[in-house]
Design a protein around this motif. Structure first.
Motif, PDB file in Angstrom:
ATOM      1  N   ALA A 114      -1.573  -3.677   2.787  1.00  0.00           N
ATOM      2  CA  ALA A 114      -2.375  -2.540   2.337  1.00  0.00           C
ATOM      3  C   ALA A 114      -3.811  -2.829   2.723  1.00  0.00           C
ATOM      4  N   MET A 115      -4.553  -1.784   3.039  1.00  0.00           N
ATOM      5  CA  MET A 115      -5.953  -1.963   3.389  1.00  0.00           C
ATOM      6  C   MET A 115      -6.716  -0.665   3.179  1.00  0.00           C
ATOM      7  N   GLN A 155      -7.329   4.567   1.574  1.00  0.00           N
ATOM      8  CA  GLN A 155      -6.355   3.499   1.352  1.00  0.00           C
ATOM      9  C   GLN A 155      -5.096   3.762   2.181  1.00  0.00           C
ATOM     10  N   TYR A 156      -4.649   2.731   2.914  1.00  0.00           N
ATOM     11  CA  TYR A 156      -3.456   2.821   3.757  1.00  0.00           C
ATOM     12  C   TYR A 156      -2.455   1.739   3.357  1.00  0.00           C
ATOM     13  N   PHE A 157      -1.170   2.034   3.574  1.00  0.00           N
ATOM     14  CA  PHE A 157      -0.102   1.100   3.234  1.00  0.00           C
ATOM     15  C   PHE A 157       0.870   0.984   4.401  1.00  0.00           C
ATOM     16  N   VAL A 215       6.478   1.966   8.583  1.00  0.00           N
ATOM     17  CA  VAL A 215       6.026   3.254   8.068  1.00  0.00           C
ATOM     18  C   VAL A 215       4.608   3.047   7.547  1.00  0.00           C
ATOM     19  N   ILE A 216       3.695   3.886   7.993  1.00  0.00           N
ATOM     20  CA  ILE A 216       2.314   3.794   7.546  1.00  0.00           C
ATOM     21  C   ILE A 216       1.975   5.076   6.804  1.00  0.00           C
ATOM     22  N   PHE A 255      -0.763  10.328  -4.489  1.00  0.00           N
ATOM     23  CA  PHE A 255       0.518  10.269  -3.786  1.00  0.00           C
ATOM     24  C   PHE A 255       0.373   9.520  -2.478  1.00  0.00           C
ATOM     25  N   LEU A 256       1.478   8.968  -1.990  1.00  0.00           N
ATOM     26  CA  LEU A 256       1.516   8.420  -0.641  1.00  0.00           C
ATOM     27  C   LEU A 256       2.002   9.523   0.283  1.00  0.00           C
ATOM     28  N   VAL A 257       1.263   9.746   1.363  1.00  0.00           N
ATOM     29  CA  VAL A 257       1.600  10.824   2.291  1.00  0.00           C
ATOM     30  C   VAL A 257       1.575  10.307   3.725  1.00  0.00           C
ATOM     31  N   SER A 258       2.236  11.031   4.594  1.00  0.00           N
ATOM     32  CA  SER A 258       2.240  10.705   6.023  1.00  0.00           C
ATOM     33  C   SER A 258       0.866  10.989   6.616  1.00  0.00           C
ATOM     34  N   ILE A 259       0.565  10.289   7.683  1.00  0.00           N
ATOM     35  CA  ILE A 259      -0.669  10.527   8.426  1.00  0.00           C
ATOM     36  C   ILE A 259      -0.348  11.544   9.509  1.00  0.00           C
TER      37      ILE A 259
END
Length: 107
Positions: free
Chosen positions: A29-30, A36-38, A61-62, A73-77
């Motif tokens: 994660a960074m 914020q990205y995972f 998967v990023i 939420f975590l979402v697609s780029i």
């Protein structure tokens, strides 16, 4: 008393746009430019193979965070340039981390 040095992955259940659920392991994660990205890889029966992902990043998967109605939420780029830039950073970081882990095992 013996110490247990087991690796327990940090697993997340993600749901795709079709409603299919699958477990993923967060491998990094960074934060970049305040976002914020995972980096996550599929988990198979609680196991993953980071080396295989480094050889072929198809399983990587990023995702990034997005706030909707006060919830995160975590979402697609969706932006291709953003995805390429962030994926290159993650791949470099994972490659360096994997090399460090190999060096430690050899000692």
């Amino acid at each position: 008393m013996s110490e247990m040095n087991e690796y327990t992955p940090e697993l997340y259940e993600l749901e795709d746009e079709m409603g299919n659920k699958r477990d993923f392991e967060m491998v990094d994660a960074m934060e970049v430019d305040g976002q914020q990205y995972f980096a996550m890889i599929p988990s198979y029966d609680g196991e993953s193979d980071v080396e295989a992902i480094l050889q072929d990043d198809a399983g990587l998967v990023i995702l990034k965070t997005d706030e909707q109605n006060g919830e995160e939420f975590l979402v697609s780029i969706l932006d291709d340039d953003e995805y390429i830039r962030i994926s290159k950073i993650f791949m470099k970081r994972l490659d360096e981390k994997y090399e460090e882990d190999e060096d430690e095992e050899e000692e």
